[in-house]
Design a protein around this motif. Structure first.
Motif, PDB file in Angstrom:
ATOM      1  N   ARG A   1       2.738  33.237 -13.597  1.00 53.10           N
ATOM      2  CA  ARG A   1       3.489  31.600 -12.301  1.00 53.10           C
ATOM      3  C   ARG A   1       3.936  32.066 -11.759  1.00 53.10           C
ATOM      4  NH1 ARG A   1       5.335  29.550 -18.985  1.00 53.10           N
ATOM      5  NH2 ARG A   1       5.456  31.780 -19.405  1.00 53.10           N
ATOM      6  N   PRO A   2       4.138  30.639 -10.782  1.00 53.49           N
ATOM      7  CA  PRO A   2       4.595  30.971  -9.423  1.00 53.49           C
ATOM      8  C   PRO A   2       5.714  30.800  -9.417  1.00 53.49           C
ATOM      9  CG  PRO A   2       3.059  28.427 -10.161  1.00 53.49           C
ATOM     10  CD  PRO A   2       2.863  29.331 -11.133  1.00 53.49           C
ATOM     11  N   GLN A   3       6.699  31.110  -8.230  1.00 54.02           N
ATOM     12  CA  GLN A   3       8.195  31.611  -8.767  1.00 54.02           C
ATOM     13  C   GLN A   3       8.456  29.973  -7.795  1.00 54.02           C
ATOM     14  OE1 GLN A   3      10.872  34.298  -9.485  1.00 54.02           O
ATOM     15  NE2 GLN A   3       8.503  34.580 -10.349  1.00 54.02           N
ATOM     16  N   GLN A   4       7.613  29.182  -7.531  1.00 51.48           N
ATOM     17  CA  GLN A   4       8.089  27.677  -6.143  1.00 51.48           C
ATOM     18  C   GLN A   4       6.435  27.185  -7.418  1.00 51.48           C
ATOM     19  OE1 GLN A   4       7.930  30.636  -4.962  1.00 51.48           O
ATOM     20  NE2 GLN A   4       6.370  29.780  -2.644  1.00 51.48           N
ATOM     21  N   THR A   5       7.310  25.525  -7.337  1.00 49.35           N
ATOM     22  CA  THR A   5       6.462  24.527  -7.760  1.00 49.35           C
ATOM     23  C   THR A   5       6.159  23.654  -6.974  1.00 49.35           C
ATOM     24  OG1 THR A   5       7.868  23.960  -9.841  1.00 49.35           O
ATOM     25  CG2 THR A   5       5.514  26.024 -10.059  1.00 49.35           C
ATOM     26  N   ASP A   6       7.523  23.070  -6.644  1.00 51.42           N
ATOM     27  CA  ASP A   6       7.387  21.819  -5.948  1.00 51.42           C
ATOM     28  C   ASP A   6       6.513  21.325  -4.911  1.00 51.42           C
ATOM     29  OD1 ASP A   6      10.356  22.319  -6.141  1.00 51.42           O
ATOM     30  OD2 ASP A   6      11.076  22.132  -4.731  1.00 51.42           O
TER      31      ASP A   6
ATOM     32  N   LYS B   1       2.966  45.401  -5.672  1.00 50.39           N
ATOM     33  CA  LYS B   1       3.463  45.117  -5.639  1.00 50.39           C
ATOM     34  C   LYS B   1       3.913  43.701  -5.968  1.00 50.39           C
ATOM     35  CE  LYS B   1       4.494  48.309  -2.106  1.00 50.39           C
ATOM     36  NZ  LYS B   1       4.667  48.590  -0.717  1.00 50.39           N
ATOM     37  N   PRO B   2       5.403  42.278  -5.960  1.00 48.33           N
ATOM     38  CA  PRO B   2       4.609  40.867  -5.966  1.00 48.33           C
ATOM     39  C   PRO B   2       4.160  40.529  -4.868  1.00 48.33           C
ATOM     40  CG  PRO B   2       7.188  41.981  -6.536  1.00 48.33           C
ATOM     41  CD  PRO B   2       6.621  43.180  -6.038  1.00 48.33           C
ATOM     42  N   LEU B   3       3.193  39.344  -5.439  1.00 50.98           N
ATOM     43  CA  LEU B   3       2.113  38.785  -4.003  1.00 50.98           C
ATOM     44  C   LEU B   3       2.551  37.732  -3.745  1.00 50.98           C
ATOM     45  CD1 LEU B   3      -0.397  39.049  -6.944  1.00 50.98           C
ATOM     46  CD2 LEU B   3      -0.290  41.253  -5.267  1.00 50.98           C
ATOM     47  N   ALA B   4       2.024  37.501  -2.315  1.00 46.98           N
ATOM     48  CA  ALA B   4       2.298  36.129  -1.745  1.00 46.98           C
ATOM     49  C   ALA B   4       0.823  35.597  -1.487  1.00 46.98           C
ATOM     50  CB  ALA B   4       3.511  36.779  -0.805  1.00 46.98           C
ATOM     51  N   MET B   5       0.337  34.852  -2.087  1.00 48.03           N
ATOM     52  CA  MET B   5      -0.565  34.504  -2.149  1.00 48.03           C
ATOM     53  C   MET B   5      -0.697  32.646  -1.450  1.00 48.03           C
ATOM     54  SD  MET B   5      -2.369  35.664  -5.979  1.00 48.03           S
ATOM     55  CE  MET B   5      -4.088  35.409  -5.563  1.00 48.03           C
ATOM     56  N   PRO B   6      -1.606  32.648  -0.410  1.00 48.56           N
ATOM     57  CA  PRO B   6      -1.479  31.401   0.045  1.00 48.56           C
ATOM     58  C   PRO B   6      -2.521  30.738  -1.090  1.00 48.56           C
ATOM     59  CG  PRO B   6      -2.123  33.186   1.291  1.00 48.56           C
ATOM     60  CD  PRO B   6      -2.236  34.005   0.479  1.00 48.56           C
TER      61      PRO B   6
ATOM     62  N   GLU C   1      -7.196  22.912   3.232  1.00 48.50           N
ATOM     63  CA  GLU C   1      -6.190  22.925   3.246  1.00 48.50           C
ATOM     64  C   GLU C   1      -4.950  23.372   3.391  1.00 48.50           C
ATOM     65  OE1 GLU C   1      -2.709  18.746   2.732  1.00 48.50           O
ATOM     66  OE2 GLU C   1      -4.551  18.518   2.902  1.00 48.50           O
ATOM     67  N   GLN C   2      -4.124  24.203   3.909  1.00 42.78           N
ATOM     68  CA  GLN C   2      -2.871  25.194   3.670  1.00 42.78           C
ATOM     69  C   GLN C   2      -1.904  24.012   3.176  1.00 42.78           C
ATOM     70  OE1 GLN C   2      -3.274  29.112   3.549  1.00 42.78           O
ATOM     71  NE2 GLN C   2      -5.924  27.383   5.197  1.00 42.78           N
ATOM     72  N   ILE C   3      -1.615  24.154   1.996  1.00 46.05           N
ATOM     73  CA  ILE C   3      -0.805  24.457   1.420  1.00 46.05           C
ATOM     74  C   ILE C   3       0.484  24.729   1.328  1.00 46.05           C
ATOM     75  CG2 ILE C   3      -0.104  23.015  -0.644  1.00 46.05           C
ATOM     76  CD1 ILE C   3      -2.862  22.127  -1.325  1.00 46.05           C
ATOM     77  N   ASP C   4       0.723  26.058   0.634  1.00 39.64           N
ATOM     78  CA  ASP C   4       1.895  26.434   0.357  1.00 39.64           C
ATOM     79  C   ASP C   4       0.982  28.242   0.682  1.00 39.64           C
ATOM     80  OD1 ASP C   4       4.860  26.975   0.348  1.00 39.64           O
ATOM     81  OD2 ASP C   4       4.169  26.452  -1.923  1.00 39.64           O
ATOM     82  N   VAL C   5       2.973  29.238   0.059  1.00 40.68           N
ATOM     83  CA  VAL C   5       2.495  30.129  -0.046  1.00 40.68           C
ATOM     84  C   VAL C   5       3.433  30.664  -1.074  1.00 40.68           C
ATOM     85  CG1 VAL C   5       2.340  32.767   0.929  1.00 40.68           C
ATOM     86  CG2 VAL C   5       1.976  31.253   2.281  1.00 40.68           C
ATOM     87  N   LEU C   6       3.029  31.126  -2.329  1.00 43.13           N
ATOM     88  CA  LEU C   6       3.062  31.569  -3.614  1.00 43.13           C
ATOM     89  C   LEU C   6       3.358  32.638  -3.984  1.00 43.13           C
ATOM     90  CD1 LEU C   6       0.403  29.252  -5.415  1.00 43.13           C
ATOM     91  CD2 LEU C   6       3.287  28.143  -5.058  1.00 43.13           C
ATOM     92  N   ASP C   7       4.819  33.086  -4.269  1.00 42.04           N
ATOM     93  CA  ASP C   7       5.107  33.801  -4.534  1.00 42.04           C
ATOM     94  C   ASP C   7       5.099  34.230  -6.048  1.00 42.04           C
ATOM     95  OD1 ASP C   7       5.851  34.644  -2.193  1.00 42.04           O
ATOM     96  OD2 ASP C   7       8.089  33.646  -2.668  1.00 42.04           O
ATOM     97  N   PHE C   8       4.869  35.059  -7.027  1.00 39.87           N
ATOM     98  CA  PHE C   8       4.240  36.082  -8.694  1.00 39.87           C
ATOM     99  C   PHE C   8       4.945  37.319  -8.642  1.00 39.87           C
ATOM    100  CE2 PHE C   8       0.459  33.161  -7.036  1.00 39.87           C
ATOM    101  CZ  PHE C   8       0.764  32.339  -8.008  1.00 39.87           C
ATOM    102  N   ASN C   9       5.837  37.426  -9.329  1.00 40.62           N
ATOM    103  CA  ASN C   9       6.960  38.653  -9.250  1.00 40.62           C
ATOM    104  C   ASN C   9       6.627  38.909 -10.714  1.00 40.62           C
ATOM    105  OD1 ASN C   9       8.074  38.314  -6.875  1.00 40.62           O
ATOM    106  ND2 ASN C   9       9.501  37.091  -7.604  1.00 40.62           N
ATOM    107  N   THR C  10       6.092  38.183 -11.790  1.00 40.39           N
ATOM    108  CA  THR C  10       5.845  38.725 -13.324  1.00 40.39           C
ATOM    109  C   THR C  10       4.328  38.273 -13.979  1.00 40.39           C
ATOM    110  OG1 THR C  10       8.168  38.065 -13.492  1.00 40.39           O
ATOM    111  CG2 THR C  10       7.457  38.530 -15.757  1.00 40.39           C
ATOM    112  N   LEU C  11       4.208  39.511 -14.703  1.00 39.89           N
ATOM    113  CA  LEU C  11       2.745  38.958 -14.496  1.00 39.89           C
ATOM    114  C   LEU C  11       3.154  39.554 -16.303  1.00 39.89           C
ATOM    115  CD1 LEU C  11      -0.511  40.848 -14.563  1.00 39.89           C
ATOM    116  CD2 LEU C  11       0.158  41.552 -16.645  1.00 39.89           C
ATOM    117  N   GLU C  12       2.019  38.007 -17.074  1.00 38.36           N
ATOM    118  CA  GLU C  12       2.682  38.022 -18.791  1.00 38.36           C
ATOM    119  C   GLU C  12       1.364  38.405 -19.913  1.00 38.36           C
ATOM    120  OE1 GLU C  12       6.010  34.948 -19.140  1.00 38.36           O
ATOM    121  OE2 GLU C  12       4.435  33.845 -18.489  1.00 38.36           O
TER     122      GLU C  12
END
Length: 229
Positions: free
Chosen positions: A47-52, A108-113, A193-204
């Motif tokens: 789940r992404p850390q930020q969703t705004d 490592k925690p992922l940052a995905m464009p 279109e570049q929308i955001d870069v999402l951080d993921f810290n946890t796998l479920e």
């Protein structure tokens, strides 16, 4: 020979473009049924850390093209790979838990464009780019180890993993009846279109339905990425 980052990213973008054009060639898509969406499955997700910014895109789509089943902040997730049905303490559950416990500390925690809108089959998504191919290699390693250890017991696993051996996305909506040509053209216009870069810290490891419904999603286990790095 290790692929360059540019080559890895281009192959993902090319596949998303191909899937979008395949959807366009058979437009409109077959709508989801209630039976489809209520079906439960086991899967590995993040789940992404930020969703705004995702929710801004989703709400804009909903305002322009109402009637589809749009996700809210609690539903947004990235599917890592799907699984056969898990049973408590069965062979697959034991092997999978051990495998995830051993692999996730090294990730490592992922940052995905998020590189634009797309359509995969009859699902409206945003493209998440696995910039260095780390997540795809993780999936490949997990699948190969489970097949090596369990053989015929997981013979359907590659089918369940499907496209998630190469590309990843976050679903914004399940498409229903009355999908318009205007929606397709809107998605095409925002495909890169570049929308955001999402951080993921946890796998479920979860059991859920196809809407990732808050009331039905049950977390079997949670694994923190990179907690030893």
């Amino acid at each position: 020979m290790m692929q360059s980052t540019n080559t890895i990213q281009k192959s993902q973008i090319d596949l998303f473009d191909k899937l979008l054009e395949q959807a366009a060639a058979t437009w409109p898509p077959i709508p989801y049924s209630t039976k489809d969406l209520s079906r439960l499955c086991d899967t590995v997700v993040m789940r992404p850390q930020q969703t705004d910014k995702l929710m801004t895109v989703c709400q804009d789509l909903q305002a322009k093209f109402p009637g589809h089943l749009y996700y809210g902040p609690a539903n947004l997730h990235l599917t890592v790979f799907g699984l056969p049905d898990l049973k408590p303490k069965d062979q697959l559950s034991r092997h999978l838990t051990r495998l995830l416990m051993s692999h996730t500390p090294a990730m490592k925690p992922l940052a995905m464009p998020v590189s634009g809108l797309s359509i995969v089959g009859n699902t409206l998504v945003v493209r998440c780019i696995d910039s260095h191919g780390l997540l795809a290699r993780f999936v490949g390693s997990c699948v190969n180890e489970l097949i090596e250890e369990l053989g015929a017991a997981v013979e359907e696993l590659p089918i369940l993993v499907g496209l998630h051996s190469e590309i990843f996305w976050i679903t914004l909506a399940r498409l229903t009846e009355g999908t318009s040509e205007q929606l397709l053209e809107y998605v095409r216009s925002r495909a890169h279109e570049q929308i955001d870069v999402l951080d993921f810290n946890t796998l479920e490891l979860v059991n859920t339905d196809w809407l990732f419904g808050k009331d039905v999603t049950r977390v079997h286990k949670s694994f923190e990425l990179g907690y030893l790095t």
